[in-house]
Design an enzyme around this catalytic site. Structure first.
Site, PDB file in Angstrom:
ATOM      1  N   LYS A   1     -11.621  -3.383   4.401  1.00  0.00           N
ATOM      2  CA  LYS A   1     -10.785  -2.640   5.361  1.00  0.00           C
ATOM      3  C   LYS A   1     -11.149  -1.157   5.477  1.00  0.00           C
ATOM      4  O   LYS A   1     -11.009  -0.568   6.538  1.00  0.00           O
ATOM      5  CB  LYS A   1      -9.307  -2.747   4.978  1.00  0.00           C
TER       6      LYS A   1
ATOM      7  N   ASP B   1      -1.387  -3.832  10.584  1.00  0.00           N
ATOM      8  CA  ASP B   1      -0.479  -4.049   9.446  1.00  0.00           C
ATOM      9  C   ASP B   1       0.793  -3.215   9.605  1.00  0.00           C
ATOM     10  O   ASP B   1       1.880  -3.626   9.199  1.00  0.00           O
ATOM     11  CB  ASP B   1      -1.163  -3.659   8.130  1.00  0.00           C
TER      12      ASP B   1
ATOM     13  N   ARG C   1       3.269   4.021 -10.538  1.00  0.00           N
ATOM     14  CA  ARG C   1       2.868   4.168 -11.944  1.00  0.00           C
ATOM     15  C   ARG C   1       1.985   5.403 -12.095  1.00  0.00           C
ATOM     16  O   ARG C   1       2.212   6.238 -12.964  1.00  0.00           O
ATOM     17  CB  ARG C   1       2.110   2.899 -12.372  1.00  0.00           C
TER      18      ARG C   1
ATOM     19  N   GLY D   1       7.120 -11.275   2.313  1.00  0.00           N
ATOM     20  CA  GLY D   1       5.857 -10.810   2.898  1.00  0.00           C
ATOM     21  C   GLY D   1       5.367 -11.606   4.107  1.00  0.00           C
ATOM     22  O   GLY D   1       4.374 -11.220   4.729  1.00  0.00           O
TER      23      GLY D   1
HETATM   24  N1  LIG Z   1       2.219  -9.521   3.538  1.00  0.00           N
HETATM   25  C1  LIG Z   1       1.094  -9.006   3.980  1.00  0.00           C
HETATM   26  O1  LIG Z   1       0.718  -9.200   5.151  1.00  0.00           O
HETATM   27  C2  LIG Z   1       0.266  -8.131   3.071  1.00  0.00           C
HETATM   28  C3  LIG Z   1      -0.683  -7.266   3.601  1.00  0.00           C
HETATM   29  C4  LIG Z   1      -1.429  -6.458   2.706  1.00  0.00           C
HETATM   30  C5  LIG Z   1      -1.218  -6.548   1.326  1.00  0.00           C
HETATM   31  N2  LIG Z   1      -0.281  -7.415   0.866  1.00  0.00           N
HETATM   32  C6  LIG Z   1      -0.013  -7.510  -0.586  1.00  0.00           C
HETATM   33  O2  LIG Z   1       0.348  -6.218  -1.057  1.00  0.00           O
HETATM   34  C7  LIG Z   1       0.071  -6.116  -2.455  1.00  0.00           C
HETATM   35  C8  LIG Z   1      -0.650  -4.777  -2.726  1.00  0.00           C
HETATM   36  O3  LIG Z   1      -1.912  -4.780  -2.109  1.00  0.00           O
HETATM   37  P1  LIG Z   1      -2.833  -3.463  -2.115  1.00  0.00           P
HETATM   38  O4  LIG Z   1      -4.035  -3.810  -1.333  1.00  0.00           O
HETATM   39  O5  LIG Z   1      -2.039  -2.268  -1.736  1.00  0.00           O
HETATM   40  O6  LIG Z   1      -3.208  -3.356  -3.670  1.00  0.00           O
HETATM   41  P2  LIG Z   1      -3.779  -2.054  -4.443  1.00  0.00           P
HETATM   42  O7  LIG Z   1      -4.432  -1.118  -3.490  1.00  0.00           O
HETATM   43  O8  LIG Z   1      -4.559  -2.604  -5.576  1.00  0.00           O
HETATM   44  O9  LIG Z   1      -2.466  -1.308  -5.004  1.00  0.00           O
HETATM   45  C9  LIG Z   1      -1.741  -1.882  -6.074  1.00  0.00           C
HETATM   46  C10 LIG Z   1      -0.490  -1.061  -6.362  1.00  0.00           C
HETATM   47  O10 LIG Z   1       0.247  -1.755  -7.371  1.00  0.00           O
HETATM   48  C11 LIG Z   1       0.433  -0.888  -8.513  1.00  0.00           C
HETATM   49  N3  LIG Z   1       0.358  -1.689  -9.728  1.00  0.00           N
HETATM   50  C12 LIG Z   1      -0.485  -2.710  -9.984  1.00  0.00           C
HETATM   51  N4  LIG Z   1      -0.251  -3.213 -11.213  1.00  0.00           N
HETATM   52  C13 LIG Z   1       0.755  -2.480 -11.755  1.00  0.00           C
HETATM   53  C14 LIG Z   1       1.465  -2.519 -12.995  1.00  0.00           C
HETATM   54  N5  LIG Z   1       1.175  -3.417 -13.940  1.00  0.00           N
HETATM   55  N6  LIG Z   1       2.451  -1.635 -13.196  1.00  0.00           N
HETATM   56  C15 LIG Z   1       2.767  -0.715 -12.263  1.00  0.00           C
HETATM   57  N7  LIG Z   1       2.140  -0.624 -11.050  1.00  0.00           N
HETATM   58  C16 LIG Z   1       1.149  -1.498 -10.806  1.00  0.00           C
HETATM   59  C17 LIG Z   1      -0.700   0.125  -8.420  1.00  0.00           C
HETATM   60  O11 LIG Z   1      -0.312   1.271  -9.137  1.00  0.00           O
HETATM   61  P3  LIG Z   1      -1.407   2.366  -9.636  1.00  0.00           P
HETATM   62  O12 LIG Z   1      -1.681   3.239  -8.439  1.00  0.00           O
HETATM   63  O13 LIG Z   1      -0.746   3.068 -10.738  1.00  0.00           O
HETATM   64  O14 LIG Z   1      -2.627   1.575 -10.057  1.00  0.00           O
HETATM   65  C18 LIG Z   1      -0.770   0.332  -6.896  1.00  0.00           C
HETATM   66  O15 LIG Z   1       0.245   1.206  -6.463  1.00  0.00           O
HETATM   67  C19 LIG Z   1      -0.759  -7.364  -2.795  1.00  0.00           C
HETATM   68  O16 LIG Z   1       0.115  -8.299  -3.377  1.00  0.00           O
HETATM   69  C20 LIG Z   1      -1.226  -7.871  -1.451  1.00  0.00           C
HETATM   70  O17 LIG Z   1      -1.449  -9.273  -1.429  1.00  0.00           O
HETATM   71  C21 LIG Z   1       0.465  -8.203   1.700  1.00  0.00           C
END
Ligand SMILES: NC(=O)c1ccc[n+]([C@@H]2O[C@H](COP(=O)([O-])OP(=O)(O)OC[C@H]3O[C@@H](n4cnc5c(N)ncnc54)[C@H](OP(=O)(O)O)[C@@H]3O)[C@@H](O)[C@H]2O)c1
Length: 290
Positions: free
Chosen positions: A72, A108, A159, A254
């Site tokens: 992306k 999105d 976090r 979601g």
């Molecule tokens: N429904 C939909 O259409 C849609 C669209 C897009 C994404 N999503 C979903 O959204 C979610 C996030 O996606 P993303 O691309 O944003 O992921 P990402 O960029 O990897 O971001 C992950 C986030 O989660 C936090 N995190 C992860 N593990 C953690 C833990 N153990 N404790 C505390 N914080 C934690 C991270 O915090 P840190 O910054 O501290 O690492 C960060 O803020 C996924 O489940 C994805 O499948 C859904």
């Protein structure tokens, strides 16, 4: 089975991996419902092949692509033009091939906001919003909320505080909204969440296989009158949503975001109204949620 012919427009999704994507089924079903002569396919594109894949889109006259993880952000450099929203968010999930000129957009944002408005049966978001997470998906969700006139304050809890702070500073400057960053510790959550109308989880906390955890350890902060949303799709109902529902909050999972971002892409590509509700029904059936 659809009738394909020499005029069938070709669309698809690029990602790595891409096998899990519901978009080919959702988009092809929607095109059929609209009577649109198109097909939508999955393309597994490795990061090292991204440039060639985008060149191939032009060479093969593929009409449009969705873009999923991990492309992306990186895809932007190969496009001719992107929308303001995609620029601010730093991510493109939809490419339009306009006679060889590639235009990138981010649907999105629309998908998320439309999901909350429709599921909440409302035209306006609450004035105060709290978002857990500062990753890729968070940027789109925060931008979408900040661009809504009725939203006055946004709290980002993460976090890693520095990541939330960067987004808060950048988006406050761009949107003029009151956006603040906090660490997501228990006492801050207890201070902030009860006074918040819309609480959003964009972290991966509670996602399979770790479905037993929630970004909100003390569920007593949830109450009736709040909208509590999670963008995780697996599981469809996270612990965070179950806790919020038990305390009387209106919950949004979601799936609406997933369906409505796809509907928006389809509308952009075809210039027609996409069957949004039908697409949500398809997504819900796929995830076994009626
Ligand atoms: N429904 C939909 O259409 C849609 C669209 C897009 C994404 N999503 C979903 O959204 C979610 C996030 O996606 P993303 O691309 O944003 O992921 P990402 O960029 O990897 O971001 C992950 C986030 O989660 C936090 N995190 C992860 N593990 C953690 C833990 N153990 N404790 C505390 N914080 C934690 C991270 O915090 P840190 O910054 O501290 O690492 C960060 O803020 C996924 O489940 C994805 O499948 C859904």
């Amino acid at each position: 089975m659809k009738d394909f012919n020499g005029s069938t427009a070709v669309y698809g999704i690029i990602g790595d991996p891409v096998e899990h994507s519901i978009s080919p089924f959702m988009q092809t079903s929607a095109m059929e419902k609209m009577g649109f002569n198109g097909v939508y396919l999955p393309f597994h594109v490795l990061p090292e092949h991204l440039e060639k894949a985008i060149g191939g889109m032009k060479a093969l006259n593929i009409s449009g692509l969705n873009v999923t993880s991990p492309h992306k952000q990186n895809v932007i450099r190969y496009l001719d033009r992107i929308s303001d929203a995609a620029e601010v968010i730093g991510a493109v999930n939809t490419i339009v091939n306009d006679s060889g000129a590639l235009y990138g957009d981010n649907t999105d944002v629309y998908g998320y906001i439309q999901g909350v408005l429709k599921m909440g049966k409302t035209d306006v978001l609450p004035e105060i919003v709290c978002i857990f997470g500062a990753g890729g998906a968070a940027r789109g969700v925060i931008y979408g909320c900040a661009m809504r006139e009725e939203v006055r304050k946004i709290f980002i809890m993460n976090r890693t505080l520095s990541k939330a702070q960067i987004i808060a500073d950048e988006f406050s400057r761009i949107t003029g909204k009151h956006i603040m960053a906090f660490p997501s510790d228990d006492s801050k959550i207890r201070d902030i969440v009860p006074a918040t109308g819309l609480v959003i989880n964009t972290t991966t906390i509670g996602q399979l296989p770790d479905a037993g955890v929630s970004p909100v350890p003390d569920p007593s902060v949830f109450h009736k009158g709040q909208i509590v949303s999670d963008i995780i799709t697996a599981p469809v109902k996270t612990k965070y949503l179950r806790d919020a529902e038990e305390r009387g909050a209106l919950t949004v999972n979601g799936l609406p975001m997933l369906a409505y971002q796809g509907a928006r892409s389809l509308s952009i590509w075809t210039g027609m109204d996409a069957p949004e509700d039908y697409m949500l029904t398809i997504v819900r059936k796929h995830f076994d949620e009626s």
